[in-house]
Design an enzyme around this catalytic site. Structure first.
Site, PDB file in Angstrom:
ATOM      1  CG  ASN A   1      10.284  -0.420   8.578  1.00  0.00           C
ATOM      2  OD1 ASN A   1      10.352  -1.451   9.239  1.00  0.00           O
ATOM      3  ND2 ASN A   1       9.382   0.521   8.835  1.00  0.00           N
TER       4      ASN A   1
ATOM      5  CG  ASN B   1      12.438  -4.718  10.445  1.00  0.00           C
ATOM      6  OD1 ASN B   1      13.104  -4.905   9.429  1.00  0.00           O
ATOM      7  ND2 ASN B   1      11.372  -3.959  10.424  1.00  0.00           N
ATOM      8  CG  ASP B   2       5.829  -6.891  11.881  1.00  0.00           C
ATOM      9  OD1 ASP B   2       5.872  -7.878  11.127  1.00  0.00           O
ATOM     10  OD2 ASP B   2       4.756  -6.378  12.292  1.00  0.00           O
TER      11      ASP B   2
ATOM     12  CB  CYS C   1      10.934   0.249  14.905  1.00  0.00           C
ATOM     13  SG  CYS C   1       9.702  -0.410  16.020  1.00  0.00           S
TER      14      CYS C   1
ATOM     15  NE  ARG D   1      31.957  14.946  13.324  1.00  0.00           N
ATOM     16  CZ  ARG D   1      32.682  15.821  14.013  1.00  0.00           C
ATOM     17  NH1 ARG D   1      32.115  16.915  14.476  1.00  0.00           N
ATOM     18  NH2 ARG D   1      33.949  15.585  14.234  1.00  0.00           N
TER      19      ARG D   1
ATOM     20  CG  HIS E   1      10.315  -9.721  15.417  1.00  0.00           C
ATOM     21  ND1 HIS E   1      11.121  -8.701  15.872  1.00  0.00           N
ATOM     22  CD2 HIS E   1       9.096  -9.169  15.204  1.00  0.00           C
ATOM     23  CE1 HIS E   1      10.417  -7.589  15.952  1.00  0.00           C
ATOM     24  NE2 HIS E   1       9.188  -7.837  15.538  1.00  0.00           N
ATOM     25  CB  ILE E   2       8.400 -14.151  11.274  1.00  0.00           C
ATOM     26  CG1 ILE E   2       9.428 -13.797  10.187  1.00  0.00           C
ATOM     27  CG2 ILE E   2       7.038 -14.480  10.641  1.00  0.00           C
ATOM     28  CD1 ILE E   2       9.754 -14.963   9.244  1.00  0.00           C
TER      29      ILE E   2
ATOM     30  CG  HIS F   1      -2.120   0.688   1.201  1.00  0.00           C
ATOM     31  ND1 HIS F   1      -2.951   0.841   2.278  1.00  0.00           N
ATOM     32  CD2 HIS F   1      -2.723   1.320   0.167  1.00  0.00           C
ATOM     33  CE1 HIS F   1      -4.008   1.555   1.927  1.00  0.00           C
ATOM     34  NE2 HIS F   1      -3.892   1.858   0.654  1.00  0.00           N
TER      35      HIS F   1
ATOM     36  CD  GLU G   1       5.245   5.347   8.703  1.00  0.00           C
ATOM     37  OE1 GLU G   1       6.028   4.951   7.821  1.00  0.00           O
ATOM     38  OE2 GLU G   1       5.023   4.700   9.741  1.00  0.00           O
TER      39      GLU G   1
ATOM     40  NE  ARG H   1      12.836   0.061  19.339  1.00  0.00           N
ATOM     41  CZ  ARG H   1      11.747  -0.662  19.577  1.00  0.00           C
ATOM     42  NH1 ARG H   1      11.826  -1.928  19.940  1.00  0.00           N
ATOM     43  NH2 ARG H   1      10.546  -0.135  19.440  1.00  0.00           N
TER      44      ARG H   1
ATOM     45  CE1 TYR I   1      11.037   6.097  14.085  1.00  0.00           C
ATOM     46  CE2 TYR I   1       8.669   5.742  14.258  1.00  0.00           C
ATOM     47  CZ  TYR I   1       9.952   5.244  14.247  1.00  0.00           C
ATOM     48  OH  TYR I   1      10.158   3.907  14.394  1.00  0.00           O
TER      49      TYR I   1
ATOM     50  CD1 TRP J   1       1.987   5.524  11.665  1.00  0.00           C
ATOM     51  CD2 TRP J   1       2.532   5.085  13.793  1.00  0.00           C
ATOM     52  NE1 TRP J   1       3.340   5.300  11.713  1.00  0.00           N
ATOM     53  CE2 TRP J   1       3.709   5.036  13.009  1.00  0.00           C
ATOM     54  CE3 TRP J   1       2.636   4.832  15.166  1.00  0.00           C
ATOM     55  CZ2 TRP J   1       4.973   4.745  13.544  1.00  0.00           C
ATOM     56  CZ3 TRP J   1       3.890   4.550  15.699  1.00  0.00           C
ATOM     57  CH2 TRP J   1       5.034   4.504  14.893  1.00  0.00           C
TER      58      TRP J   1
HETATM   59  N1  FFO Z   1       3.960  -2.481  15.029  1.00  0.00           N
HETATM   60  C1  FFO Z   1       4.205  -3.661  14.493  1.00  0.00           C
HETATM   61  N2  FFO Z   1       3.740  -4.765  15.050  1.00  0.00           N
HETATM   62  N3  FFO Z   1       4.938  -3.772  13.328  1.00  0.00           N
HETATM   63  C2  FFO Z   1       5.441  -2.676  12.700  1.00  0.00           C
HETATM   64  O1  FFO Z   1       6.111  -2.816  11.667  1.00  0.00           O
HETATM   65  C3  FFO Z   1       5.193  -1.392  13.282  1.00  0.00           C
HETATM   66  N4  FFO Z   1       5.653  -0.210  12.698  1.00  0.00           N
HETATM   67  C4  FFO Z   1       4.866   1.010  12.936  1.00  0.00           C
HETATM   68  C5  FFO Z   1       4.613   1.091  14.432  1.00  0.00           C
HETATM   69  N5  FFO Z   1       4.113  -0.137  14.993  1.00  0.00           N
HETATM   70  C6  FFO Z   1       4.434  -1.341  14.454  1.00  0.00           C
HETATM   71  C7  FFO Z   1       3.565   0.951  12.165  1.00  0.00           C
HETATM   72  N6  FFO Z   1       3.741   0.437  10.846  1.00  0.00           N
HETATM   73  C8  FFO Z   1       1.054  -2.030   8.864  1.00  0.00           C
HETATM   74  C9  FFO Z   1       2.279  -1.716   8.300  1.00  0.00           C
HETATM   75  C10 FFO Z   1       3.170  -0.900   8.976  1.00  0.00           C
HETATM   76  C11 FFO Z   1       2.846  -0.398  10.216  1.00  0.00           C
HETATM   77  C12 FFO Z   1       1.622  -0.725  10.791  1.00  0.00           C
HETATM   78  C13 FFO Z   1       0.721  -1.527  10.108  1.00  0.00           C
HETATM   79  C14 FFO Z   1       0.048  -2.893   8.145  1.00  0.00           C
HETATM   80  O2  FFO Z   1      -0.900  -3.367   8.751  1.00  0.00           O
HETATM   81  N7  FFO Z   1       0.183  -3.091   6.829  1.00  0.00           N
HETATM   82  C15 FFO Z   1      -0.782  -3.825   6.020  1.00  0.00           C
HETATM   83  C16 FFO Z   1      -1.665  -2.903   5.216  1.00  0.00           C
HETATM   84  C17 FFO Z   1      -2.217  -1.765   5.979  1.00  0.00           C
HETATM   85  C18 FFO Z   1      -2.316  -0.467   5.181  1.00  0.00           C
HETATM   86  O3  FFO Z   1      -1.339  -0.005   4.574  1.00  0.00           O
HETATM   87  O4  FFO Z   1      -3.397   0.119   5.206  1.00  0.00           O
HETATM   88  C19 FFO Z   1      -0.044  -4.689   5.030  1.00  0.00           C
HETATM   89  O5  FFO Z   1       1.077  -4.333   4.627  1.00  0.00           O
HETATM   90  O6  FFO Z   1      -0.589  -5.722   4.668  1.00  0.00           O
HETATM   91  C20 FFO Z   1       6.893  -0.101  12.072  1.00  0.00           C
HETATM   92  O7  FFO Z   1       7.238   0.800  11.411  1.00  0.00           O
END
Ligand code: FFO
Length: 277
Positions: free
Chosen positions: A190, A181-182, A159, A127, A220-221, A51, A58, A179, A94, A80
């Protein structure tokens, strides 16, 4: 993009199952690096449709220094929502640290403005850094994100903690330390966000684009993404799209959503997954 898929496989095969703050459970490895040469195309994941709207809005929102989700909601972005107070506040996350880091005597530091000045006037500097880790404002991990935000603390600690930029051969590269990463939901966002920022800074400083490097601490996953990851690992990455920036705005703070166009993004279908809060 192959390296990203390899990392997913590495975590699935070699990761350790760990509990985490959200209570979801993760499988994780520690200390990994992904790099993308921006000359090869814009690093948007092709094995799952992303998306782009959310990613770009963001980033533009961070750059305004805003920390209330109102702007995101007005633009149909909900990524968010889960962490904010009822009035949409996230505390000094941020945007606040990037644009208004508070010094001892209340003096405010605009790290982004200083970065652009530095890149233009002293490109060889070592720097060129943006730091989000403001120790005084870190949240209490035992409290909910919105409770921390209501008390003037960050809803979540950053993060993507530390950015460093590097100029060589007329090209701008960027390195980002993450630090935590989902990998399934956050990482593709990211990566694209860092690529957008690097392109914008390069344009402002009349530089080409080099590489972006993501160094990850806890990679992590989430356990409720395992099936989605397996599905993604059956897919083969396609050619990368290109980024077109349609004009050169006055400053790094004057970019608008419509200035950007992603050309030839051919992605495989989206894969839905729940976000851990
Ligand atoms: N929390 C978690 N668990 N994982 C993260 O990566 C993050 N973030 C920030 C803060 N909190 C977090 C939020 N970033 C989605 C993607 C990034 C996010 C939060 C949510 C998500 O649900 N993506 C869906 C589509 C949603 C959309 O875009 O409307 C997807 O990709 O399928 C790290 O930066």
């Amino acid at each position: 993009m192959r390296a990203y898929l390899d990392l997913l496989k590495d975590v699935m095969d070699n990761g350790v199952d760990k509990q985490d703050r959200t209570g979801t459970g993760t499988r994780s490895v520690f200390g990994r690096q992904l790099r993308y040469d921006l000359a090869e195309g814009f690093p948007l994941l092709t094995t799952k449709k992303l998306h782009i709207r959310s990613i770009l809005h963001e980033l533009l929102w961070f750059l305004t220094g805003d920390t209330n989700i109102r702007y995101l909601k007005e633009n149909g972005v909900s990524i968010w929502d889960e962490w904010a107070t009822e009035s949409g506040e996230l505390g000094p996350v941020y945007g606040a640290q990037w644009r208004r880091w508070k010094g001892e005597d209340g003096q405010e530091f605009d790290q982004i403005a200083a970065l652009v000045e530095g890149l233009k006037n002293n490109p060889d500097s070592r720097r060129h850094i943006i730091n989000g880790w403001n120790v005084a404002l870190l949240p209490d991990e035992r409290k909910k994100p919105w409770e921390n935000a209501a008390q003037g603390k960050m809803a979540l600690p950053p993060c993507h903690v530390l950015y460093q930029f590097y100029v060589a051969n007329g090209k701008l590269s960027a390195s980002l330390y993450i630090r935590s990463n989902d990998l399934f939901l956050g990482n593709p966002y990211n990566t694209a966000s860092l690529a957008f920022l690097t392109h914008m800074l390069a344009q402002q400083c009349d530089l080409g684009v080099g590489e972006i490097v993501l160094s990850i601490g806890d990679a992590h996953i989430y356990s409720n993404h395992f099936e989605q990851v397996k599905e993604q690992l059956t897919r083969t990455p396609g050619p990368l799209p290109k980024l077109l920036i349609k004009r050169k705005p006055e400053s790094i703070f004057d970019y608008q959503f419509d200035d950007f166009e992603i050309v030839d993004y051919q992605a495989q279908p989206h894969i839905k997954a729940p976000i851990a809060v």
